[in-house]
Design a protein around this motif. Structure first.
Motif, PDB file in Angstrom:
ATOM      1  N   GLU A 196     -36.565  76.049 -40.634  1.00  0.00           N
ATOM      2  CA  GLU A 196     -37.277  77.027 -39.815  1.00  0.00           C
ATOM      3  C   GLU A 196     -37.089  76.734 -38.336  1.00  0.00           C
ATOM      4  O   GLU A 196     -37.026  77.657 -37.516  1.00  0.00           O
ATOM      5  CB  GLU A 196     -38.767  77.015 -40.165  1.00  0.00           C
ATOM      6  CG  GLU A 196     -39.088  77.641 -41.517  1.00  0.00           C
ATOM      7  CD  GLU A 196     -40.579  77.644 -41.796  1.00  0.00           C
ATOM      8  OE1 GLU A 196     -41.355  77.242 -40.893  1.00  0.00           O
ATOM      9  OE2 GLU A 196     -40.966  78.046 -42.910  1.00  0.00           O
ATOM     10  N   THR A 197     -36.978  75.466 -37.983  1.00  0.00           N
ATOM     11  CA  THR A 197     -36.805  75.097 -36.575  1.00  0.00           C
ATOM     12  C   THR A 197     -35.351  74.825 -36.210  1.00  0.00           C
ATOM     13  O   THR A 197     -34.985  74.868 -35.032  1.00  0.00           O
ATOM     14  CB  THR A 197     -37.640  73.842 -36.244  1.00  0.00           C
ATOM     15  OG1 THR A 197     -37.279  72.771 -37.127  1.00  0.00           O
ATOM     16  CG2 THR A 197     -39.132  74.147 -36.424  1.00  0.00           C
ATOM     17  N   THR A 198     -34.517  74.529 -37.231  1.00  0.00           N
ATOM     18  CA  THR A 198     -33.083  74.277 -36.982  1.00  0.00           C
ATOM     19  C   THR A 198     -32.257  75.108 -37.963  1.00  0.00           C
ATOM     20  O   THR A 198     -31.637  74.567 -38.884  1.00  0.00           O
ATOM     21  CB  THR A 198     -32.746  72.777 -37.126  1.00  0.00           C
ATOM     22  OG1 THR A 198     -33.179  72.326 -38.421  1.00  0.00           O
ATOM     23  CG2 THR A 198     -33.403  71.956 -36.045  1.00  0.00           C
ATOM     24  N   PRO A 199     -32.251  76.425 -37.794  1.00  0.00           N
ATOM     25  CA  PRO A 199     -31.604  77.304 -38.776  1.00  0.00           C
ATOM     26  C   PRO A 199     -30.099  77.132 -38.885  1.00  0.00           C
ATOM     27  O   PRO A 199     -29.505  77.564 -39.878  1.00  0.00           O
ATOM     28  CB  PRO A 199     -31.967  78.710 -38.268  1.00  0.00           C
ATOM     29  CG  PRO A 199     -32.257  78.529 -36.813  1.00  0.00           C
ATOM     30  CD  PRO A 199     -32.875  77.178 -36.691  1.00  0.00           C
TER      31      PRO A 199
ATOM     32  N   ARG B 178     -28.005  69.284 -36.539  1.00  0.00           N
ATOM     33  CA  ARG B 178     -28.559  68.441 -37.600  1.00  0.00           C
ATOM     34  C   ARG B 178     -27.829  68.658 -38.916  1.00  0.00           C
ATOM     35  O   ARG B 178     -27.352  69.750 -39.224  1.00  0.00           O
ATOM     36  CB  ARG B 178     -30.035  68.785 -37.821  1.00  0.00           C
ATOM     37  CG  ARG B 178     -30.917  68.681 -36.588  1.00  0.00           C
ATOM     38  CD  ARG B 178     -31.582  67.354 -36.455  1.00  0.00           C
ATOM     39  NE  ARG B 178     -32.533  67.141 -37.536  1.00  0.00           N
ATOM     40  CZ  ARG B 178     -33.781  67.651 -37.559  1.00  0.00           C
ATOM     41  NH1 ARG B 178     -34.194  68.430 -36.571  1.00  0.00           N
ATOM     42  NH2 ARG B 178     -34.586  67.381 -38.569  1.00  0.00           N
TER      43      ARG B 178
ATOM     44  N   ALA C 295     -38.940  73.643 -44.241  1.00  0.00           N
ATOM     45  CA  ALA C 295     -39.618  73.536 -42.951  1.00  0.00           C
ATOM     46  C   ALA C 295     -38.640  73.154 -41.844  1.00  0.00           C
ATOM     47  O   ALA C 295     -38.712  73.675 -40.723  1.00  0.00           O
ATOM     48  CB  ALA C 295     -40.745  72.513 -43.040  1.00  0.00           C
ATOM     49  N   ALA C 296     -37.726  72.249 -42.136  1.00  0.00           N
ATOM     50  CA  ALA C 296     -36.750  71.824 -41.128  1.00  0.00           C
ATOM     51  C   ALA C 296     -35.831  72.973 -40.734  1.00  0.00           C
ATOM     52  O   ALA C 296     -35.463  73.118 -39.562  1.00  0.00           O
ATOM     53  CB  ALA C 296     -35.937  70.643 -41.644  1.00  0.00           C
TER      54      ALA C 296
ATOM     55  N   ASP D 126     -42.299  63.633 -37.207  1.00  0.00           N
ATOM     56  CA  ASP D 126     -40.932  64.063 -36.874  1.00  0.00           C
ATOM     57  C   ASP D 126     -40.557  63.654 -35.457  1.00  0.00           C
ATOM     58  O   ASP D 126     -39.734  64.291 -34.805  1.00  0.00           O
ATOM     59  CB  ASP D 126     -40.781  65.579 -37.048  1.00  0.00           C
ATOM     60  CG  ASP D 126     -41.597  66.368 -36.023  1.00  0.00           C
ATOM     61  OD1 ASP D 126     -42.479  65.764 -35.360  1.00  0.00           O
ATOM     62  OD2 ASP D 126     -41.342  67.578 -35.879  1.00  0.00           O
TER      63      ASP D 126
ATOM     64  N   ARG E  43     -39.665  70.286 -47.435  1.00  0.00           N
ATOM     65  CA  ARG E  43     -39.263  69.671 -46.172  1.00  0.00           C
ATOM     66  C   ARG E  43     -37.943  70.263 -45.668  1.00  0.00           C
ATOM     67  O   ARG E  43     -37.765  70.462 -44.467  1.00  0.00           O
ATOM     68  CB  ARG E  43     -39.178  68.148 -46.331  1.00  0.00           C
ATOM     69  CG  ARG E  43     -40.554  67.521 -46.416  1.00  0.00           C
ATOM     70  CD  ARG E  43     -40.549  66.033 -46.732  1.00  0.00           C
ATOM     71  NE  ARG E  43     -41.885  65.483 -46.500  1.00  0.00           N
ATOM     72  CZ  ARG E  43     -42.903  65.614 -47.356  1.00  0.00           C
ATOM     73  NH1 ARG E  43     -42.718  66.251 -48.515  1.00  0.00           N
ATOM     74  NH2 ARG E  43     -44.089  65.115 -47.060  1.00  0.00           N
TER      75      ARG E  43
ATOM     76  N   ASP F  70     -31.201  68.460 -27.105  1.00  0.00           N
ATOM     77  CA  ASP F  70     -31.177  69.858 -27.526  1.00  0.00           C
ATOM     78  C   ASP F  70     -29.792  70.297 -27.987  1.00  0.00           C
ATOM     79  O   ASP F  70     -29.673  71.168 -28.860  1.00  0.00           O
ATOM     80  CB  ASP F  70     -31.640  70.763 -26.376  1.00  0.00           C
ATOM     81  CG  ASP F  70     -33.114  70.581 -26.051  1.00  0.00           C
ATOM     82  OD1 ASP F  70     -33.856  70.074 -26.920  1.00  0.00           O
ATOM     83  OD2 ASP F  70     -33.516  70.929 -24.922  1.00  0.00           O
TER      84      ASP F  70
ATOM     85  N   ALA G  90     -37.505  65.107 -33.134  1.00  0.00           N
ATOM     86  CA  ALA G  90     -37.897  65.892 -31.961  1.00  0.00           C
ATOM     87  C   ALA G  90     -37.309  65.321 -30.681  1.00  0.00           C
ATOM     88  O   ALA G  90     -37.141  66.042 -29.691  1.00  0.00           O
ATOM     89  CB  ALA G  90     -39.417  65.950 -31.860  1.00  0.00           C
TER      90      ALA G  90
ATOM     91  N   PRO H 222     -40.416  66.950 -41.288  1.00  0.00           N
ATOM     92  CA  PRO H 222     -40.957  68.130 -40.615  1.00  0.00           C
ATOM     93  C   PRO H 222     -42.385  68.471 -41.041  1.00  0.00           C
ATOM     94  O   PRO H 222     -43.047  69.288 -40.396  1.00  0.00           O
ATOM     95  CB  PRO H 222     -39.987  69.242 -41.032  1.00  0.00           C
ATOM     96  CG  PRO H 222     -39.457  68.788 -42.348  1.00  0.00           C
ATOM     97  CD  PRO H 222     -39.347  67.286 -42.240  1.00  0.00           C
TER      98      PRO H 222
END
Length: 259
Positions: A117-120, A89, A114-115, A77, A111, A85, A81, A73
């Motif tokens: 943050e987009t895949t909570p 993960r 950060a990951a 990535d 990392r 959808d 990405a 991330p």
């Protein structure tokens, strides 16, 4: 809970698949709620179409090593990405066997942060990064060991309220030879077992004497093994100790899980 007779009796909440060992699309034959797909290198990542099809009937989670190019991330990535959808993960540091020297040197903690943050909603694999994983607050994805029950109780007693998923190789038989064939090599690599085994001991069905006893005892510690009813008792004990999800990896292949 799984609804096919054998797997339902075993009390498993999810199935983990290794794409280098089986055609993961076969899991469509199992009415499972959750399918976790292990990472065994980029060459074995299932096709986007396969993941999309699986996710139409199940919650599909793909293991992604955050230090690896394509899943990083904080860098490249592009592979992550490109996942559908609908696919979730499992964030892991990444097994060194699947990483280059450069990838192994990358810091894990930033990392994972950060990951998430987009895949909570991602799970976080705890292997080798237990404290970092715990600090994220995400669902902990833990490997079954001889200390798991004690650690689960300790975490719950300390007030940890997050989800904890426990992963275990699973053998749906009480036949000793079939258990050793399926998980003998796996349990022999656990450090306490490796230290206890006699030098040059056989670790499969040909194991005898003290080595055989050690391996079968280790199968109880590091795997779920026995008849479906036996395994159900083990999964119930894990949930009683504090696990929220028990994930079984079909160590014999998928066939016994389809019965």
């Amino acid at each position: 809970m799984l609804t096919t007779s054998t797997v339902a009796r075993a009390g498993l909440d999810a199935i983990a698949l290794k794409p280098a060992e089986c055609d993961v699309s076969a899991a469509e034959s199992l009415p499972v709620e959750t399918i976790a797909i292990d990472y065994e290198g980029r060459d074995h990542l299932p096709a986007r179409e396969t993941l999309t099809s699986l996710s139409s009937d199940a919650n599909v989670l793909v293991t992604t090593p955050v230090r690896a190019d394509g899943f990083d991330p904080l860098g490249d990535d592009s592979i992550a990405a490109g996942l559908p959808d609908a696919v979730g993960r499992v964030l892991v540091a990444g097994h060194p066997a699947y990483l280059t020297d450069e990838e192994r040197d990358r810091a894990v903690a930033p990392r994972l942060g950060a990951a998430l943050e987009t895949t909570p909603d991602a799970w976080v694999g705890t292997e080798s990064v237990e404290r970092i994983a715990m600090a994220t607050g995400a669902t902990q994805y833990d490997l079954l060991s001889r200390t798991t029950h004690r650690e689960l109780r300790a975490l719950r007693s300390a007030g940890f309220e997050g989800d904890i998923a426990v992963y275990a190789p699973t053998v749906l038989t009480d036949d000793e030879d079939r258990i050793l064939e399926a998980v003998g090599e796996y349990v022999s690599r656990r450090r306490p077992v490796e230290r206890a085994l006699p030098d040059d001991a056989a670790i499969g069905t040909s194991a005898t004497g003290r080595a055989r006893a050690i391996l079968l005892e280790a199968a109880d510690d590091y795997a779920l093994a026995g008849t479906p009813d036996d395994v159900c008792a083990q999964t119930d004990a894990l949930r009683e100790a504090g696990a929220t999800t028990v994930v079984g990896y079909p160590a014999q292949g998928l066939e016994p899980f389809l019965e």
